[in-house]
Design a protein around this motif. Structure first.
Motif, PDB file in Angstrom:
ATOM      1  N   MET A   1      21.970 -12.353  18.723  1.00  0.00           N
ATOM      2  CA  MET A   1      22.306 -11.848  17.389  1.00  0.00           C
ATOM      3  C   MET A   1      21.482 -10.611  17.040  1.00  0.00           C
ATOM      4  O   MET A   1      21.988  -9.660  16.434  1.00  0.00           O
ATOM      5  CB  MET A   1      22.092 -12.961  16.359  1.00  0.00           C
ATOM      6  N   LEU A   2      20.204 -10.587  17.418  1.00  0.00           N
ATOM      7  CA  LEU A   2      19.367  -9.420  17.145  1.00  0.00           C
ATOM      8  C   LEU A   2      19.835  -8.214  17.962  1.00  0.00           C
ATOM      9  O   LEU A   2      19.883  -7.082  17.447  1.00  0.00           O
ATOM     10  CB  LEU A   2      17.910  -9.735  17.468  1.00  0.00           C
ATOM     11  N   LEU A   3      20.180  -8.442  19.221  1.00  0.00           N
ATOM     12  CA  LEU A   3      20.642  -7.343  20.063  1.00  0.00           C
ATOM     13  C   LEU A   3      21.971  -6.784  19.563  1.00  0.00           C
ATOM     14  O   LEU A   3      22.207  -5.574  19.597  1.00  0.00           O
ATOM     15  CB  LEU A   3      20.776  -7.809  21.513  1.00  0.00           C
ATOM     16  N   GLN A   4      22.857  -7.670  19.099  1.00  0.00           N
ATOM     17  CA  GLN A   4      24.122  -7.200  18.542  1.00  0.00           C
ATOM     18  C   GLN A   4      23.885  -6.380  17.274  1.00  0.00           C
ATOM     19  O   GLN A   4      24.587  -5.397  17.015  1.00  0.00           O
ATOM     20  CB  GLN A   4      25.030  -8.402  18.240  1.00  0.00           C
ATOM     21  N   MET A   5      22.867  -6.750  16.506  1.00  0.00           N
ATOM     22  CA  MET A   5      22.566  -6.061  15.250  1.00  0.00           C
ATOM     23  C   MET A   5      22.012  -4.662  15.500  1.00  0.00           C
ATOM     24  O   MET A   5      22.378  -3.694  14.813  1.00  0.00           O
ATOM     25  CB  MET A   5      21.563  -6.890  14.438  1.00  0.00           C
ATOM     26  N   PHE A   6      21.105  -4.523  16.487  1.00  0.00           N
ATOM     27  CA  PHE A   6      20.402  -3.263  16.684  1.00  0.00           C
ATOM     28  C   PHE A   6      20.928  -2.425  17.844  1.00  0.00           C
ATOM     29  O   PHE A   6      20.647  -1.233  17.910  1.00  0.00           O
ATOM     30  CB  PHE A   6      18.907  -3.530  16.905  1.00  0.00           C
ATOM     31  N   THR A   7      21.632  -3.047  18.782  1.00  0.00           N
ATOM     32  CA  THR A   7      22.056  -2.283  19.959  1.00  0.00           C
ATOM     33  C   THR A   7      23.581  -2.302  20.072  1.00  0.00           C
ATOM     34  O   THR A   7      24.265  -1.702  19.256  1.00  0.00           O
ATOM     35  CB  THR A   7      21.389  -2.842  21.227  1.00  0.00           C
ATOM     36  N   SER A   8      24.100  -2.970  21.093  1.00  0.00           N
ATOM     37  CA  SER A   8      25.553  -3.000  21.305  1.00  0.00           C
ATOM     38  C   SER A   8      25.929  -4.242  22.100  1.00  0.00           C
ATOM     39  O   SER A   8      25.070  -4.946  22.642  1.00  0.00           O
ATOM     40  CB  SER A   8      25.999  -1.748  22.067  1.00  0.00           C
ATOM     41  N   ALA A   9      27.236  -4.489  22.181  1.00  0.00           N
ATOM     42  CA  ALA A   9      27.717  -5.625  22.959  1.00  0.00           C
ATOM     43  C   ALA A   9      27.382  -5.469  24.436  1.00  0.00           C
ATOM     44  O   ALA A   9      27.174  -6.448  25.149  1.00  0.00           O
ATOM     45  CB  ALA A   9      29.227  -5.779  22.777  1.00  0.00           C
ATOM     46  N   THR A  10      27.297  -4.227  24.906  1.00  0.00           N
ATOM     47  CA  THR A  10      26.964  -3.974  26.306  1.00  0.00           C
ATOM     48  C   THR A  10      25.555  -4.459  26.629  1.00  0.00           C
ATOM     49  O   THR A  10      25.303  -5.051  27.689  1.00  0.00           O
ATOM     50  CB  THR A  10      27.082  -2.472  26.622  1.00  0.00           C
ATOM     51  N   VAL A  11      24.606  -4.223  25.719  1.00  0.00           N
ATOM     52  CA  VAL A  11      23.231  -4.682  25.920  1.00  0.00           C
ATOM     53  C   VAL A  11      23.172  -6.208  25.885  1.00  0.00           C
ATOM     54  O   VAL A  11      22.383  -6.831  26.599  1.00  0.00           O
ATOM     55  CB  VAL A  11      22.293  -4.062  24.868  1.00  0.00           C
ATOM     56  N   VAL A  12      24.017  -6.818  25.050  1.00  0.00           N
ATOM     57  CA  VAL A  12      24.101  -8.283  25.017  1.00  0.00           C
ATOM     58  C   VAL A  12      24.502  -8.817  26.390  1.00  0.00           C
ATOM     59  O   VAL A  12      23.938  -9.791  26.892  1.00  0.00           O
ATOM     60  CB  VAL A  12      25.109  -8.749  23.941  1.00  0.00           C
ATOM     61  N   VAL A  13      25.481  -8.159  27.015  1.00  0.00           N
ATOM     62  CA  VAL A  13      25.915  -8.570  28.360  1.00  0.00           C
ATOM     63  C   VAL A  13      24.790  -8.364  29.370  1.00  0.00           C
ATOM     64  O   VAL A  13      24.555  -9.205  30.246  1.00  0.00           O
ATOM     65  CB  VAL A  13      27.172  -7.786  28.784  1.00  0.00           C
TER      66      VAL A  13
END
Length: 452
Positions: free
Chosen positions: A243-255
């Motif tokens: 959730m933090l990565l989606q908030m500050f970065t992108s879906a690609t970083v989540v993957v």
């Protein structure tokens, strides 16, 4: 039980390893990243059992083993209507709140918003988690009857169905909603088959409906609420970074984070197999007041888990690049620094997770919950700050390492060592071991980049 447990771990790992590249092939990085966010957000709804999922098997197991069948059946018959009513209410709430949550998830993914399946898939996955936590009566009967292998067998069936049907759905252009429905139907079908067996062979567990008594229900929830922390940590640990990565970065970083995490999870498979054994054995040893035997069991499990995890970690670091190239066809590049940090997180968990299992067998759930809630709060707060200030995935993982050492490892191992009167190995387990792991992997990562 162990045999079926090993098989379930293999199927679970297979689901992650085989399905991930298939999802990426059909959906791509961004769309799959949004799906990961949907899954972790929906998992919070599994907390709506308020700890009953861990409390009831223990409660009913004691009654069954003491042959108090009348009281056993009475508890089931009283809780069935209550859980049915709660499920309906929570599903309605989930459908309502899925609308605003869906727009929060995909605010930066307008092309995904166009097909408008995020909201519906959230509602379906909310319902799935509610069913798994509140209406999973067959597993409750199996576990409380010491038929652990049957509960594992049913989980294996669901995992195999998902492993087969999800790729088929993706091949025929399945979207978020379609995959969510496949998972939901698989669970309902296996649960229905399990209930048929329960009604046929477990006569003491028949589900007659009785009016719930408020005083008794209140008492059970007061006893079960502390067990909520066991599930709260598991869900929060997976959800907070995504959730933090989606908030500050992108879906690609989540993957990127999740794919590396999939390999890291292989180092923890053996620990998950031994947890149930340690729990049951230490419960018996506490009842017999054999404290020295508990200490020996605790350190033995720690050692073999550490050896296995170090071996797997070495394989992951050595062949990670080749695995990713073969596995993901260049869609996600292997990051040695990220993998090294995430493996450190997995290794520093070994001492306190072994201690936690022994403490839970002694019903020290309250202390465990307080420690884990403190950890989750600090993880969310410090993780938010690290991403806000530095916008770096590495800082987020580094925060997790420090919190595992100075919060969970310190508090939980200290509690157990005091309880079972361990003194000589206190320094090695709680202080020297984590820093030794950090030094080992830190040196390896620095050496790799220096050579590169």
């Amino acid at each position: 039980s162990i045999r079926y447990g090993i098989f379930f771990q293999l199927i679970s790992a297979g689901n992650q390893i085989l399905l991930l590249p298939i999802f990426l092939y059909f959906w791509g990085l961004e769309k799959y990243g949004v799906w990961l966010v949907i899954v972790v957000i929906s998992s919070w709804f599994s907390l709506l059992d308020f700890g009953m999922g861990h409390y009831l098997p223990n409660k009913l197991s004691k009654l069954k083993n003491r042959e108090k069948i009348k009281e056993y059946s009475y508890i089931l018959q009283m809780l069935v209507p209550l859980f049915l009513i709660k499920s309906i209410i929570f599903i309605i709430i989930g459908v309502i709140i899925s609308y605003p949550i869906s727009y929060g998830i995909i605010s930066s993914a307008t092309e995904i918003l166009a097909n408008n399946t995020v909201q519906e898939s959230l509602a379906v996955l909310f319902s799935l988690n509610i069913f798994q936590s509140l209406l999973n009566f067959s597993a409750l009967i199996y576990v409380s009857s010491n038929d652990y292998h049957k509960a594992s067998y049913r989980r294996n069936q669901i995992a195999i169905l998902n492993l087969f049907l999800i790729p088929v759905g993706l091949y025929f252009h399945a979207d978020y909603l379609d995959i969510a429905v496949i998972m939901f139907v698989n669970h309902l079908m296996i649960e229905a088959l399990s209930l048929v067996e329960v009604f046929k062979y477990y006569k003491f567990g028949q589900f007659k409906l009785l009016k719930p008594r408020v005083k008794i229900i209140k008492k059970y929830y007061q006893e079960s609420i502390w067990f909520l922390g066991v599930k709260l940590y598991a869900i929060g640990y997976q959800s907070i970074p995504v959730m933090l990565l989606q908030m500050f970065t992108s879906a690609t970083v989540v993957v990127l984070f999740s794919t590396h995490g999939t390999l890291v999870n292989t180092t923890l498979q053996f620990k998950q197999l031994t947890d149930g054994i340690v729990w049951r054995e230490s419960s018996i040893l506490f009842a017999l007041n054999k404290i020295k035997s508990i200490s020996n069991l605790y350190f033995f499990i720690q050692k073999i888990t550490l050896y296995f995890s170090l071996l797997v970690s070495l394989v992951v670091l050595t062949y990670g690049g080749e695995i990713f190239l073969y596995w993901l066809n260049g869609e996600v590049e292997f990051d040695y620094l990220l993998m090294g940090l995430m493996l450190v997180v997995a290794l520093v968990q070994i001492p306190w997770t072994s201690a936690e299992t022994v403490l839970l067998s002694k019903n020290e759930a309250q202390f465990i919950v307080i420690s884990k809630v403190m950890y989750l709060f600090l993880y969310a707060f410090l993780g938010f700050l690290s991403l806000y200030l530095y916008n770096s995935l590495y800082y987020l993982v580094a925060v997790n390492i420090l919190l595992n050492i100075f919060v969970l490892n310190y508090l939980i191992t200290r509690k157990l060592h005091i309880m079972i009167e361990i003194t000589g190995k206190l320094f090695l387990t709680r202080i020297a071991f984590p820093f030794l792991i950090i030094l080992l992997y830190g040196g390896g990562v620095i050496f790799y980049f220096y050579e590169k």
